[in-house]
Design a protein around this motif. Structure first.
Motif, short mmCIF file in Angstrom:
data_model
loop_
_atom_site.label_atom_id
_atom_site.label_comp_id
_atom_site.label_asym_id
_atom_site.label_seq_id
_atom_site.Cartn_x
_atom_site.Cartn_y
_atom_site.Cartn_z
N VAL B 29 0.87 -1.17 -0.22
CA VAL B 29 -0.26 -0.10 -0.22
C VAL B 29 0.72 0.57 -0.10
N ALA B 30 1.26 2.13 -0.76
CA ALA B 30 2.10 2.90 -1.34
C ALA B 30 0.94 4.39 -1.52
N PRO B 31 1.84 5.47 -1.97
CA PRO B 31 0.64 7.00 -2.16
C PRO B 31 1.02 6.50 -4.14
N VAL B 32 -0.38 7.00 -3.90
CA VAL B 32 -0.17 6.88 -5.71
C VAL B 32 -0.91 7.77 -5.83
N ASN B 33 -1.09 8.81 -7.40
CA ASN B 33 -1.61 9.39 -7.71
C ASN B 33 -2.98 9.61 -8.30
N ARG B 34 -4.09 9.87 -7.51
CA ARG B 34 -5.64 9.64 -8.00
C ARG B 34 -5.71 11.06 -8.57
N ARG B 35 -6.26 11.78 -9.60
CA ARG B 35 -6.55 13.23 -10.19
C ARG B 35 -5.75 14.15 -9.65
N GLY B 36 -4.23 14.06 -9.18
CA GLY B 36 -4.09 14.63 -8.57
C GLY B 36 -3.65 15.04 -6.86
N GLN B 37 -4.26 14.25 -6.81
CA GLN B 37 -3.81 14.11 -4.65
C GLN B 37 -3.60 12.71 -4.68
N ALA B 38 -2.95 12.43 -3.66
CA ALA B 38 -1.88 11.34 -2.83
C ALA B 38 -2.84 10.70 -2.50
N HIS B 39 -2.98 9.82 -2.22
CA HIS B 39 -3.98 7.98 -2.15
C HIS B 39 -2.93 7.07 -1.95
N SER B 41 -3.11 3.21 -1.51
CA SER B 41 -4.04 2.43 -1.88
C SER B 41 -3.13 1.60 -2.28
N LYS B 42 -3.78 0.18 -2.36
CA LYS B 42 -2.93 -0.83 -3.16
C LYS B 42 -1.91 -0.86 -4.31
N ILE B 43 -1.37 -1.21 -4.54
CA ILE B 43 -0.40 -0.54 -6.05
C ILE B 43 -0.56 -2.27 -6.63
N ILE B 44 -0.22 -2.23 -8.37
CA ILE B 44 -0.27 -3.41 -8.97
C ILE B 44 1.22 -3.55 -8.98
N GLU B 45 1.77 -2.49 -9.53
CA GLU B 45 3.21 -1.87 -9.82
C GLU B 45 3.91 -0.92 -9.43
N ILE B 46 4.90 -1.45 -9.02
CA ILE B 46 5.79 -0.41 -9.08
C ILE B 46 6.01 1.30 -9.32
N SER B 47 5.16 1.42 -10.08
CA SER B 47 5.53 2.66 -11.17
C SER B 47 4.57 3.32 -10.79
N GLU B 48 3.65 2.86 -10.11
CA GLU B 48 2.24 3.72 -9.65
C GLU B 48 2.63 4.72 -8.54
N ILE B 49 3.73 4.56 -7.71
CA ILE B 49 4.30 5.06 -6.32
C ILE B 49 4.11 6.92 -6.89
N GLU B 50 3.83 7.80 -5.82
CA GLU B 50 4.38 8.86 -6.26
C GLU B 50 5.17 9.22 -5.23
N TRP B 51 6.64 9.12 -5.07
CA TRP B 51 7.73 9.02 -4.33
C TRP B 51 7.50 11.00 -3.81
N GLY B 52 7.64 11.58 -4.41
CA GLY B 52 7.84 13.09 -4.00
C GLY B 52 6.18 13.40 -3.49
N TYR B 53 5.39 12.70 -3.25
CA TYR B 53 4.31 13.31 -2.72
C TYR B 53 4.06 13.77 -1.50
N SER B 54 3.11 15.48 -1.99
CA SER B 54 3.32 16.41 -0.53
C SER B 54 2.43 15.20 1.42
N SER B 55 1.23 15.01 1.07
CA SER B 55 0.50 14.84 1.96
C SER B 55 -0.89 13.90 1.05
N SER B 56 -1.22 12.65 1.61
CA SER B 56 -1.99 11.86 1.31
C SER B 56 -3.40 12.12 2.55
#
Lengths: 255, 356
Positions: B29-39, B41-56
């Motif tokens: 479960v990692a920060p994923v960008n959904r419509r501009g906001q970090a959530h 979420s359970k990820i399927i691929e590593i590329s989904e992770i938004e490493w530089g997020y500010s706040s979920s």
């Protein structure tokens, strides 16, 4: 309660709530045949409106004096009386006309107005005491199941009376009002829909009517600060639940 | 190969490869960008992770403490009800990329949920969650963790911090990720990865990044004697003014708060009356029925409810748990539709006292 005797009375509305009941009733009767629909024009051709009833469900807004008379009479024949759906609970769509003089409304809709005897649209509780509110547009399934099961179990139903934001956040949604400046009515609207519109990236338009005690003026001022024109703000607070005190307070700032 | 519990550097490629391998074994479960906001979420691929997020939007503590949890079922068998308790799944999962403020959020929440009294449902969800922390280098305009010392980089706070709150901890650097390992479980996650010993320049870079991040903060809260200060001003006009003019009682502040633990219990009978489900759901002190008891409500006004939220976080919590209930994540400010800001309320009260 053993096989509660139910009466369903329809006033001014689209009948969508009764359709919801009919889908539901099929499920209900097949599962355990727990209720008797004693009166309900859409549900049964038999039956009489004389009752007595254990539960009367009121659908639609009161827009004629004879409807008010019948409603008052039915109250006396029923143990519990519950308005179902936005029209009966808080005026709903029919109450949009409340902002325009009645005669003008009639003239706009009908070519001959002699047989028309309409009055302002009123929710049921302006005429009779009610025992619960089954909100929704159409009536919500969670509340409906809660009411029926509470009745059968002899418990007090716990109806949903918080705002849409609660359900929206429980679903983990991004707030579209904050993130995108969408004119979402969620903070003042009664929940029960499961935050259906915001979950699909659409603004809530308050079809369930106000959450009791909603702070509509604060949201109306927020809409103004977002640049919404005054007439649009008034429309947002009068589309559903125009006669309610909560929404009036939001609308009247911009009328 | 460095010593198991010494910090090491893992290149971006090696980290991705490691996470890819872990993804086959664990739910991540990692920060994923959904419509501009970090959530989270359970990820399927590593590329989904938004490493530089500010706040979920929803804090990671509330991934563990779920919005709706089925506690038990009552099943009617020949007229009597059998109680069947529901338990969380046991499959291990990884919460990845949790910022220091949110790790402290988990620790503060746990003072209630698994403190003197053990909440078995929360404890079950917590036990199956491995936490990988990530130092924050992108604070948002509403963040003020630096005022509490709960971020943006990890440092012990109130005697607590990541060693208790997470298994691994990462800091993004030019050369890759500086990885600190705090638990045996964390060490096992890295098995098979080649960590290199951090150089002096890596450590200097970490300090520089920390300082640079601290400089980005625009919001500050003076926490000096804050709990006592608020306690002295429970009838300050700010409560009435903000409560009535702006507070919608929408509950957004409490729902997104990493330390809010209040819940409601609801029984939902199924139509055949054979099964009754007992649910626990997030509740909120902002809801007008929250403090309703027989014959009344001891917080009937919006003023009283708003004051309860702000003072619980910044004052009463101290008496209850010996720490602030706020970790400075800024979510209640960010997600308030009318922009109510508890740091502004506290500052207004403090200014008043200085004037007096």
């Amino acid at each position: 309660m053993e096989r509660p005797r139910i009466g369903i009375f329809k006033y001014s509305c689209c009948a969508g709530c009764q359709f919801q009941l009919i889908y539901f009733q099929e499920h209900l009767l097949e599962t355990f045949g727990a209720v008797d629909i004693v009166y309900g024009r859409m549900e049964t051709s038999a039956g009489s409106e004389e009752g007595p009833f254990d539960v009367v469900l009121i659908e639609g807004a009161i827009t004629e004096s004879k409807q008010a008379d019948q409603l008052k009479a039915v109250r006396g024949r029923s143990k519990y009386l519950v308005p179902i759906g936005s029209c009966a609970v808080n005026g709903g769509i029919p109450a949009i006309k409340n902002l325009t003089p009645e005669l003008e409304v009639e003239q706009r809709v009908y070519s001959r107005i002699e047989p028309i005897h309409s009055v302002r649209a009123h929710p049921a509780d302006e005429y009779v005491r009610v025992d619960a509110y089954l909100r929704g547009c159409p009536v919500g399934e969670t509340d409906l199941i809660e009411l029926v099961t509470a009745l059968l179990l002899g418990t007090r139903p716990r109806m949903i009376d918080y705002c849409v934001c609660v359900e929206c956040k429980r679903r983990g949604n991004t707030c579209i009002l904050v993130a995108e400046g969408a004119p979402c009515m969620g903070p003042v609207t009664n929940a029960g829909c499961g935050a259906l519109c915001p979950s699909n990236h659409r603004s809530c338009y308050a079809c369930w009517g106000p959450m009791p005690g909603a702070n509509a003026p604060a949201l109306a001022r927020k809409f103004e600060a977002m640049g919404m024109p005054p007439d649009e703000i008034v429309r947002r607070f009068t589309e559903f639940g125009c006669p309610t005190l909560e929404f009036r307070k939001g609308a009247e700032l911009y009328e | 190969m460095v010593e198991p519990f010494a910090p090491g550097i893992l290149s971006k490629e090696a980290l991705d490869a490691r996470l890819d391998a872990l993804l086959k074994e664990y739910e991540i479960v990692a920060p994923v960008n959904r419509r501009g906001q970090a959530h989270f979420s359970k990820i399927i691929e590593i590329s989904e992770i938004e490493w530089g997020y500010s706040s979920s939007v929803i804090p990671p503590s509330k991934v563990i403490y779920q919005a709706e949890q089925l506690l038990m079922r009552f099943v009617n068998q020949d007229g009597s009800y059998l109680v069947v308790e529901q338990h969380p799944p046991s499959r291990q999962r990884i919460l990845l990329g949790v910022h220091p403020c949110d790790i402290h959020g988990i620790l503060v929440l746990e003072r209630t949920l698994v403190g003197r009294w053990q909440d078995s449902w929360y404890a079950g969800e917590r036990k199956r969650s491995l936490i990988i922390g990530l130092n924050c280098q992108n604070p948002g305009p509403d963040c003020f963790c630096s005022s509490f010392g709960t971020g943006p980089f990890y440092a012990p706070w109130m005697g607590q911090g990541p060693p208790e709150g997470c298994d691994l901890f990462m800091t993004e650097l030019m050369s890759g990720y500086l990885i600190e390992t705090f638990t045996e479980a964390g060490r096992r996650l890295l098995e098979g990865s080649e960590l290199t010993k951090p150089t002096d320049s890596d450590l200097v870079e970490k300090d520089e990044r920390h300082k640079k991040t601290l400089d980005q903060f625009t919001k500050h809260l003076n926490t000096d004697g804050l709990d006592a200060l608020l306690n002295r001003h429970l009838e300050h006009p700010v409560w009435e003014r903000v409560g009535e003019d702006r507070c919608l009682s929408c509950t957004n502040c409490t729902m997104v708060c990493p330390t809010c633990y209040c819940y409601d219990i609801v029984d939902r009978a199924q139509l055949d009356l054979k099964t009754i489900l007992r649910w626990r759901r997030w509740d909120s002190c902002q809801d007008q029925h929250f403090a309703e008891v027989h014959f009344g409500n001891f917080r009937p006004s919006r003023k009283a409810r708003l004051r309860q939220f702000v003072c619980h976080k910044l004052s009463y919590w101290m008496e209850q748990y010996g720490c602030y209930g706020c970790v400075g994540c800024g979510r209640c400010i960010h997600w308030c539709p009318t922009g109510i800001d508890l740091t502004e309320i506290a500052a207004e009260i403090r200014r008043e006292e200085i004037r007096l």
